[in-house]
Motif scaffolding. Structure first.
Motif, short mmCIF file in Angstrom:
data_model
loop_
_atom_site.label_atom_id
_atom_site.label_comp_id
_atom_site.label_asym_id
_atom_site.label_seq_id
_atom_site.Cartn_x
_atom_site.Cartn_y
_atom_site.Cartn_z
N SER A 189 0.84 -1.20 0.00
CA SER A 189 0.00 0.00 0.00
C SER A 189 0.87 1.24 0.00
O SER A 189 1.96 1.23 0.55
CB SER A 189 -0.90 0.01 1.24
N PRO A 190 0.41 2.34 -0.63
CA PRO A 190 1.21 3.56 -0.67
C PRO A 190 1.62 4.05 0.70
O PRO A 190 2.73 4.51 0.90
CB PRO A 190 0.26 4.55 -1.38
N ARG A 191 0.71 3.97 1.70
CA ARG A 191 1.05 4.47 3.02
C ARG A 191 2.19 3.66 3.63
O ARG A 191 3.11 4.22 4.23
CB ARG A 191 -0.18 4.43 3.93
N CYS A 192 2.15 2.35 3.48
CA CYS A 192 3.20 1.52 4.06
C CYS A 192 4.53 1.73 3.36
O CYS A 192 5.57 1.82 4.00
CB CYS A 192 2.79 0.04 4.01
N VAL A 193 4.50 1.75 2.02
CA VAL A 193 5.75 1.95 1.30
C VAL A 193 6.33 3.31 1.65
O VAL A 193 7.53 3.47 1.84
CB VAL A 193 5.50 1.84 -0.23
N TYR A 194 5.45 4.32 1.77
CA TYR A 194 5.91 5.66 2.08
C TYR A 194 6.66 5.69 3.41
O TYR A 194 7.63 6.39 3.57
CB TYR A 194 4.71 6.61 2.15
N GLY A 195 6.22 4.88 4.39
CA GLY A 195 6.81 4.92 5.71
C GLY A 195 7.95 3.96 5.92
O GLY A 195 8.43 3.82 7.05
N PHE A 196 8.43 3.29 4.89
CA PHE A 196 9.44 2.25 5.06
C PHE A 196 10.69 2.60 4.26
O PHE A 196 10.60 3.10 3.15
CB PHE A 196 8.86 0.91 4.55
N GLN A 211 11.56 7.88 -0.19
CA GLN A 211 11.34 7.97 -1.63
C GLN A 211 12.39 7.20 -2.41
O GLN A 211 12.09 6.62 -3.46
CB GLN A 211 11.33 9.44 -2.06
N LEU A 212 13.64 7.19 -1.93
CA LEU A 212 14.67 6.39 -2.60
C LEU A 212 14.31 4.91 -2.53
O LEU A 212 14.52 4.16 -3.50
CB LEU A 212 16.03 6.63 -1.96
N THR A 213 13.79 4.48 -1.41
CA THR A 213 13.37 3.08 -1.28
C THR A 213 12.24 2.78 -2.25
O THR A 213 12.23 1.73 -2.91
CB THR A 213 12.92 2.80 0.16
N LYS A 214 11.29 3.70 -2.37
CA LYS A 214 10.18 3.50 -3.30
C LYS A 214 10.66 3.51 -4.75
O LYS A 214 10.22 2.70 -5.57
CB LYS A 214 9.12 4.58 -3.11
N ALA A 215 11.57 4.44 -5.07
CA ALA A 215 12.01 4.60 -6.45
C ALA A 215 12.91 3.46 -6.91
O ALA A 215 12.83 3.01 -8.05
CB ALA A 215 12.73 5.94 -6.61
N LEU A 216 13.80 3.01 -6.03
CA LEU A 216 14.79 2.02 -6.41
C LEU A 216 14.53 0.65 -5.82
O LEU A 216 15.03 -0.35 -6.32
CB LEU A 216 16.19 2.50 -6.01
N GLY A 217 13.76 0.59 -4.73
CA GLY A 217 13.42 -0.69 -4.12
C GLY A 217 14.65 -1.52 -3.80
O GLY A 217 15.67 -1.03 -3.33
#
Length: 339
Positions: A13-20, A128-134
């Motif tokens: 979910s966007p909220r979880c990814v945003y906070g991790f 955001q780096l985690t979201k962008a690059l995983g």
């Protein structure tokens, strides 16, 4: 790597990814340190030691109100005309000379710096780096912190590019709203009037209507600008109600530091000049007496964030911008002192 990928999918979910984030604070510090070189290399540092020291002092006052932090913060003025402020991973905060020219009080400066400190403390860049690059950021070996990692320019460019995308374009509505709240609270704890940040947001809303907008915080939430202003206004009212009325604005103190600030494109050779008002002055009389054209009253009012009907008091500092044709290459040729 498969386990990491599965782990990341658990935050769908966007909220979880945003906070991790899978980036540690130590790694975030190192990424910021290297990206700082890129920012200064691309934009350049504004060379005014007194103004730089002033901005740093306001930033430090905000940090003193926060208490111990995980990052070693720095505050730097970058030499570009766009209205913007930015936060890199690890507490590297930047404000453009264009933003300084638009602000009209130390409390507004505190609100903007507080907003960027909020991005850093909430670790929005790392998220955001985690979201962008995983998981890729692990496969890249976090080259920013590995020995000799900077030599791998191709891989660093991927990380740097992701940073720049979010630094310049905003972190998204949720992050900007959170940074608004953190910035208001930070300015309030440091003794500044949070209502000044609301005034700034309203000015940016007007700028959004009039011209293409540069400030990343508004790009990140467009078209929900109205929602942000309303929520900030509500929160500021609550904080002001708790203050007992001892909050600082420091408009004159702020403007006094802007004398000679380069305005707009360098080739236009324009600078802000500060006029010390006489009791009873108005934007119209100042425009007539100091700029030679009463029709520039709207410009004087707009530049200072006031109405054209404003009556100045003795000693008020007023920002003025002379027409380009009247400015010479000498820094101090245009005299705006009433004496």
């Amino acid at each position: 790597m498969l386990l990491v990928a599965v782990f990341l999918l658990g935050f769908a979910s966007p909220r979880c990814v945003y906070g991790f984030t899978i980036i540690s604070e130590a790694e975030e510090n190192e990424i910021g340190k290297k990206a700082d070189q890129d920012i200064l290399g691309q934009f350049g540092r504004y060379r005014d030691q007194q103004l730089q020291a002033y901005v740093e002092s306001v930033g430090q006052r905000l940090l003193d109100g926060i208490g111990p932090t995980s990052f070693h913060y720095s505050f730097k003025i970058v030499d570009i005309p766009e209205v913007n402020a930015m936060a890199l991973p690890g507490g590297y905060i930047y404000i453009t000379r264009g933003m300084l020219a638009m602000l009209n009080s130390e409390a507004q400066l505190a609100g903007v710096l507080g907003h960027e400190i909020g991005h850093a403390t909430a670790r929005h860049a790392a998220h955001q780096l985690t979201k962008a690059l995983g998981a890729q950021i692990l496969s890249l070996g976090l080259m920013a912190v590995s020995p000799g990692g900077r030599q791998n320019t191709g891989e660093w460019a991927r990380v740097s590019g992701a940073i720049f995308d979010h630094v310049l374009m905003g972190y998204g509505r949720e992050a900007e709203m959170e940074a608004d709240e953190l910035g208001l609270r930070t300015a309030y704890r440091a003794g500044y009037d949070p209502g000044e940040m609301v005034a700034f947001l309203k000015a940016m809303k007007m700028k959004e209507r009039l011209e293409a907008l540069g400030y990343h915080g508004f790009k990140g939430t467009h078209p929900e600008t109205n929602d942000r202003v309303v929520k900030a206004e509500t929160m500021a009212s609550i904080l002001i109600g708790q203050s007992g009325g001892n909050l600082e604005v420091k408009a004159n103190e702020y403007k006094a530091h802007l004398d000679g600030l380069v305005y707009g494109a360098k080739q236009d050779n324009r600078r802000l000049k500060i006029y010390v008002a006489k009791d009873g002055d108005t934007p119209a009389t100042v425009a007539r007496d100091m700029l030679g054209d009463q029709r520039l009253a709207w410009e004087v009012a707009h530049l200072n964030g006031i109405k054209e009907t404003r009556i100045f008091r003795e000693g008020d500092q007023v920002k003025l911008l002379s027409p380009a044709s009247r400015v010479s290459h000498g820094d101090r040729q245009l005299e705006l002192s009433p004496n």
